[in-house]
Scaffold this motif. Structure first.
Motif, mmCIF file in Angstrom:
data_model
loop_
_atom_site.group_PDB
_atom_site.id
_atom_site.type_symbol
_atom_site.label_atom_id
_atom_site.label_comp_id
_atom_site.label_asym_id
_atom_site.label_seq_id
_atom_site.Cartn_x
_atom_site.Cartn_y
_atom_site.Cartn_z
ATOM 1 N N ASP A 40 -5.320 8.555 7.311
ATOM 2 C CA ASP A 40 -5.526 7.102 7.167
ATOM 3 C C ASP A 40 -4.929 6.611 5.872
ATOM 4 O O ASP A 40 -5.632 6.428 4.896
ATOM 5 C CB ASP A 40 -7.014 6.778 7.257
ATOM 6 N N THR A 41 -3.613 6.341 5.832
ATOM 7 C CA THR A 41 -2.649 6.443 6.919
ATOM 8 C C THR A 41 -1.334 7.032 6.426
ATOM 9 O O THR A 41 -0.281 6.595 6.829
ATOM 10 C CB THR A 41 -2.306 5.059 7.503
ATOM 11 N N HIS A 83 -0.513 0.757 6.418
ATOM 12 C CA HIS A 83 -0.937 0.238 5.112
ATOM 13 C C HIS A 83 -0.777 1.317 4.047
ATOM 14 O O HIS A 83 -0.880 2.514 4.333
ATOM 15 C CB HIS A 83 -2.365 -0.308 5.152
ATOM 16 N N GLU A 89 -5.153 -3.170 3.097
ATOM 17 C CA GLU A 89 -5.784 -3.218 4.425
ATOM 18 C C GLU A 89 -7.249 -2.837 4.357
ATOM 19 O O GLU A 89 -8.091 -3.416 5.042
ATOM 20 C CB GLU A 89 -5.035 -2.276 5.381
ATOM 21 N N GLU A 90 -7.570 -1.863 3.500
ATOM 22 C CA GLU A 90 -8.935 -1.333 3.472
ATOM 23 C C GLU A 90 -9.945 -2.346 2.920
ATOM 24 O O GLU A 90 -11.139 -2.161 3.086
ATOM 25 C CB GLU A 90 -8.993 -0.047 2.629
ATOM 26 N N GLU A 145 -2.288 3.483 12.367
ATOM 27 C CA GLU A 145 -3.659 3.932 12.057
ATOM 28 C C GLU A 145 -3.885 5.205 12.870
ATOM 29 O O GLU A 145 -3.185 5.441 13.851
ATOM 30 C CB GLU A 145 -4.697 2.877 12.491
HETATM 31 ZN ZN LIG Z 1 -6.428 2.649 7.922
#
Ligand SMILES: [Zn+2]
Length: 376
Positions: free
Chosen positions: A108-109, A80, A143-144, A167
């Motif tokens: 991340d990431t 992501h 994504e978060e 990830e």
């Molecule tokens: Zn992540």
């Protein structure tokens, strides 16, 4: 500095904080800077680029490497591009020291993005490009927060034979992770003057008994079911709000819970379980779900041929699970068998001192290349 290390540093220096975590029009917000950089870098490497605008100004970036012969299968590399917010602006300045790259979202990431796109760029210019496998890199937005990027990709009908979701797994191949339900419980009582509490029904008192039950009996009940890779499901009462002032019997109270689920558990199975529990103890609350998108648990068979080849490339024998939720769930539930894999440790993710090891970054790229070149 290697090509992948340079890529990781360039990515860290480009803020791409999920707009959900910042005030409107904040200069660090949005994935656009990273998306533009990835598109330009991938195009220079000869990959076919396809931006997919998902939300205004927020695009997934797809970069494809066609096989040298006819396509037999498709593999998706899916890190992501959004991040959580920085603790201080200097976190966007990557620093290389002691065999590590320090900086916001190094693990991340942005480390995963660098090693995944880097592997694809190396393949694009090598003679070892897979003969029958189309590889698609997808830098996914959001994504978060709500996984809008992976949900839109899945809804577009995109198919692949395997997705490797980037990830920080410490380079371990993760084949299962928990799901996540956010629940809101609401108790209703009857308001009365604070001097005559016997004339009312106290909604805060009823909720406090429910909270106690959830944190004791219910948590114990959850600890009895164990998944071999994921352990137990969990419950956390995260907030409680009720009543207005001391001299009124409160007529309403609500509590919000985080319930991490195991494969096989669904929103309706959890609701039934909670309703039974409350009934048994003569307590009453309405139960609602809060997350807009479904956050199912994910489990991929470690026995499928492609997954076995990936295990060999990563020199790992047994699958492992992760407690956190990620895009793999969304892709897996759209019919794409998914693994989670990447350099860095989730223990550092979202912290003030995030870093990724140079050796892990190199090893991650090596492992992806080994996987692609071992495909029949
Ligand atoms: Zn992540």
């Amino acid at each position: 500095m290697t090509e992948i290390e340079k890529l990781a540093c360039e990515l860290i220096a480009l803020p791409s904080v999920n707009p959900a975590f910042l005030p409107v029009n904040h200069p660090d917000a949005g994935e656009a800077r990273v998306a533009d950089f990835l598109a330009a870098t991938a195009a220079k490497a000869g990959l076919d680029i396809e931006p997919q605008e998902i939300l205004p100004g927020r695009s997934n970036i797809l970069a494809r490497l066609a096989p040298s012969r006819a396509v037999k299968r498709r593999i998706l590399l899916a890190p992501h591009t959004d991040t959580v917010a920085a603790f201080s602006p200097d976190q966007f300045a990557p620093r290389v020291r002691g065999g590590r790259i320090h900086g916001r979202v190094a693990c991340d990431t942005k480390g995963s993005i660098a090693s995944m796109l880097g592997a694809l760029m190396i393949l694009a210019r090598s003679q070892a490009r897979p003969a029958a496998t189309e590889i698609v890199f997808a830098g996914l937005i959001d994504e978060e927060n709500a996984q809008a990027g992976s949900r839109a990709l899945a809804a577009s009908g995109f198919k692949a034979d395997l997705a490797i979701v980037g990830e920080p797994t410490r380079l371990r191949v993760v084949t299962a992770h928990k799901g996540n339900l956010w629940l809101r419980l609401e108790t209703r009582g009857k308001a009365a003057h604070g001097s005559c509490p016997h004339l009312g029904r106290n909604a805060v008192h009823e909720m406090s008994r429910i909270v106690d039950l959830l944190e004791t009996d219910y948590a114990r009940q959850l600890r009895k079911k164990r998944h071999p890779l994921l352990g137990c499901s969990t419950v956390n009462v995260g907030s409680i709000h009720g009543g207005g002032q001391p001299n009124i019997v409160p007529a309403q109270c609500e509590a919000r819970l985080d319930r991490r689920t195991l494969p096989g558990e669904t929103w309706s199975s959890v609701r039934n379980e909670l309703e039974r529990l409350l009934r048994r103890h003569n307590l009453r609350a309405s139960i609602h779900t809060e997350k807009t998108g479904a956050c199912h648990p994910m489990e991929t068979s470690a026995e499928s041929p492609l997954v076995r080849i990936f295990f060999q490339a990563a020199r790992q024998k047994a699958p492992v699970g992760a407690v956190y939720f990620c895009d793999a769930s969304v892709l897996a539930h759209a019919g794409i068998p998914s693994l989670v894999f990447g350099p860095g440790d989730i223990a550092q993710a979202h912290t003030a001192e995030e870093w990724v090891g140079l050796a892990a970054l190199a090893r991650s790229t090596e492992c992806l290349l080994k996987f692609f070149t071992s495909l029949p």
